[in-house]
Design a protein around this motif. Structure first.
Motif, PDB file in Angstrom:
ATOM      1  N   THR A   1      -1.620  13.147   4.080  1.00  0.00           N
ATOM      2  CA  THR A   1      -0.100  12.088   3.190  1.00  0.00           C
ATOM      3  C   THR A   1      -0.499  10.804   2.034  1.00  0.00           C
ATOM      4  O   THR A   1      -0.675  11.112   1.585  1.00  0.00           O
ATOM      5  CB  THR A   1       0.963  12.103   4.222  1.00  0.00           C
ATOM      6  N   LYS A   2      -2.236  10.240   3.037  1.00  0.00           N
ATOM      7  CA  LYS A   2      -2.600   9.167   2.561  1.00  0.00           C
ATOM      8  C   LYS A   2      -3.634   9.561   1.543  1.00  0.00           C
ATOM      9  O   LYS A   2      -3.847   9.208   0.336  1.00  0.00           O
ATOM     10  CB  LYS A   2      -3.368   8.445   3.505  1.00  0.00           C
TER      11      LYS A   2
ATOM     12  N   TYR B   1      -1.402  10.772  -1.751  1.00  0.00           N
ATOM     13  CA  TYR B   1      -0.745   9.387  -2.605  1.00  0.00           C
ATOM     14  C   TYR B   1      -2.154   8.663  -3.207  1.00  0.00           C
ATOM     15  O   TYR B   1      -1.783   8.477  -4.271  1.00  0.00           O
ATOM     16  CB  TYR B   1      -0.115   9.032  -1.469  1.00  0.00           C
TER      17      TYR B   1
ATOM     18  N   GLY C   1       7.312   6.694  10.859  1.00  0.00           N
ATOM     19  CA  GLY C   1       6.782   7.630   9.913  1.00  0.00           C
ATOM     20  C   GLY C   1       7.624   7.329   8.268  1.00  0.00           C
ATOM     21  O   GLY C   1       8.531   6.925   8.997  1.00  0.00           O
ATOM     22  N   SER C   2       7.208   7.221   7.571  1.00  0.00           N
ATOM     23  CA  SER C   2       8.578   7.065   6.290  1.00  0.00           C
ATOM     24  C   SER C   2       9.387   8.048   6.188  1.00  0.00           C
ATOM     25  O   SER C   2      10.799   7.609   6.011  1.00  0.00           O
ATOM     26  CB  SER C   2       7.309   7.343   5.113  1.00  0.00           C
TER      27      SER C   2
ATOM     28  N   LEU D   1       9.697   5.609  -3.696  1.00  0.00           N
ATOM     29  CA  LEU D   1       9.465   6.966  -4.239  1.00  0.00           C
ATOM     30  C   LEU D   1      11.427   7.853  -4.524  1.00  0.00           C
ATOM     31  O   LEU D   1      11.799   6.832  -3.898  1.00  0.00           O
ATOM     32  CB  LEU D   1       8.735   8.105  -3.254  1.00  0.00           C
TER      33      LEU D   1
ATOM     34  N   GLY E   1       0.981  -1.686  -0.061  1.00  0.00           N
ATOM     35  CA  GLY E   1       0.181  -0.107   0.101  1.00  0.00           C
ATOM     36  C   GLY E   1       0.276   1.333  -0.035  1.00  0.00           C
ATOM     37  O   GLY E   1       0.032   2.330  -0.208  1.00  0.00           O
ATOM     38  N   TYR E   2       1.758   1.181   0.206  1.00  0.00           N
ATOM     39  CA  TYR E   2       3.126   2.586  -0.129  1.00  0.00           C
ATOM     40  C   TYR E   2       3.727   2.789  -0.949  1.00  0.00           C
ATOM     41  O   TYR E   2       3.331   1.769  -1.874  1.00  0.00           O
ATOM     42  CB  TYR E   2       4.079   2.815   1.552  1.00  0.00           C
ATOM     43  N   HIS E   3       4.227   3.827  -1.423  1.00  0.00           N
ATOM     44  CA  HIS E   3       5.171   3.362  -2.745  1.00  0.00           C
ATOM     45  C   HIS E   3       6.328   4.303  -2.748  1.00  0.00           C
ATOM     46  O   HIS E   3       6.377   4.536  -1.571  1.00  0.00           O
ATOM     47  CB  HIS E   3       3.459   5.404  -3.295  1.00  0.00           C
TER      48      HIS E   3
ATOM     49  N   ARG F   1      10.179   3.585   1.011  1.00  0.00           N
ATOM     50  CA  ARG F   1       8.976   4.239   0.917  1.00  0.00           C
ATOM     51  C   ARG F   1       9.652   5.335   1.973  1.00  0.00           C
ATOM     52  O   ARG F   1       8.441   6.183   2.367  1.00  0.00           O
ATOM     53  CB  ARG F   1       8.036   3.631   2.211  1.00  0.00           C
TER      54      ARG F   1
END
Ligand code: C5P
Length: 282
Positions: free
Chosen positions: A170-171, A174, A129-130, A12, A8-10, A145
């Motif tokens: 943030t969510k 994305y 947190g990322s 980057l 579910g994360y991206h 992430r």
């Protein structure tokens, strides 16, 4: 942005620069397992009412979570009283909450005598947190992430911050990138080179893949960018997942009063000026 992952994360690739706008975190803490049988944490938040209203003061606050996780990891018994003076706008993409958590981690690691190594602190930061690991460091390129942090060299730069009377989650940002088909910009190599060259080089190559999706839902972001570029900024881009737009200034000279007024009418907030420090090439 490279793409959405199975979790579910991206993935980057993002350049992160420290800026001269800061919250103030003051911590009083004692750890002594012979004197204390429990752990007690408290958080007091001060600042402009509009700002404080939007910062959770309970256990969900990232700085308090940082203290809790560090205490569990290091077996701390004692207390920490955290005072946070908020200056960084909330949900603006400036990493304020993450920076507060990173500062709390590093202060308590010293004050509690937890003596965790930088690598261990960084892995606790990544759980929080990322972008928290990057906030423990200077200018960085972040990958994965966000938890994979590489030091960057950079010139000092002058920036104007346009912050808005609305925030972006943030969510959600994305999610909008996914919804809009997930466009990926050019290779960030030229940005990393330009960071060591100057504003004339950096301005034209800055980009943020989240900007299009967020600006489609919040057109004032694109408008602020147009005003900044029209007023002679070397470049302008949305910060992180928004909503703040940063303009890169060619010199330390501020914008004209007329442009400042126009941006304030548009954003609902006065503009701010900050610098990012230089880390010279080796
Ligand atoms: O890691 P953090 O808690 O800051 O992330 C908040 C939300 O932002 C995540 O739940 C996720 O939806 C999104 N996010 C993402 N990819 C990243 C970082 C954050 O999708 N690299």
């Amino acid at each position: 942005m490279l793409g959405r992952r199975g979790d579910g994360y991206h993935d980057l690739e993002t350049a992160v620069l420290p800026i001269s706008l800061a919250d103030r975190i003051e911590v009083h803490a004692v750890s002594n397992p012979t004197q204390f049988r429990t752990l007690s944490l408290s958080l007091e938040i001060t600042g402009e009412p509009d700002m404080v209203r939007r910062v959770p003061a309970d256990e969900s606050n990232l700085a308090l979570r940082a203290a809790r996780v560090l205490a569990e990891r290091a077996g701390i018994r004692g207390f920490a009283e955290i005072h946070m003076q908020k200056e960084i706008p909330v949900a603006a993409g400036l990493g304020g909450g993450s920076a507060d958590a990173a500062a709390t981690l590093s202060a308590l690691n010293d004050l509690w005598g937890a003596s965790l190594e930088p690598g261990e602190l960084s892995s606790i930061a990544a759980e929080l947190g990322s972008d928290v690991p990057a906030m423990l460091r200077g200018p960085s390129l972040i990958r994965g992430r966000g938890e994979d942090v590489i030091d960057l060299r950079a010139m000092p730069f002058h920036w104007v911050l346009v912050t808005f009377d609305f925030g972006v989650s943030t969510k959600e940002a994305y999610g909008w990138w996914d919804e809009d088909g997930g466009g990926t910009g050019p290779d960030p190599g030229p940005v990393l080179e330009a960071l060591q060259a100057g504003p004339a080089e950096l301005g034209p190559v800055m980009f943020n893949d989240l900007e299009g999706p967020v600006a489609r839902r919040h057109p004032r972001i694109a408008e602020a960018k147009r005003v900044l570029l029209g007023a002679g900024a070397a470049g302008a881009v949305m910060a992180g997942s928004g909503s703040c737009v940063v303009g890169l200034l060619p010199t330390a000279e501020p914008l004209s009063a007329q442009v400042e007024d126009e941006l304030e009418r548009l954003s609902g907030r006065p503009v701010g000026y900050v610098t990012s420090p230089g880390i010279p090439p080796e």
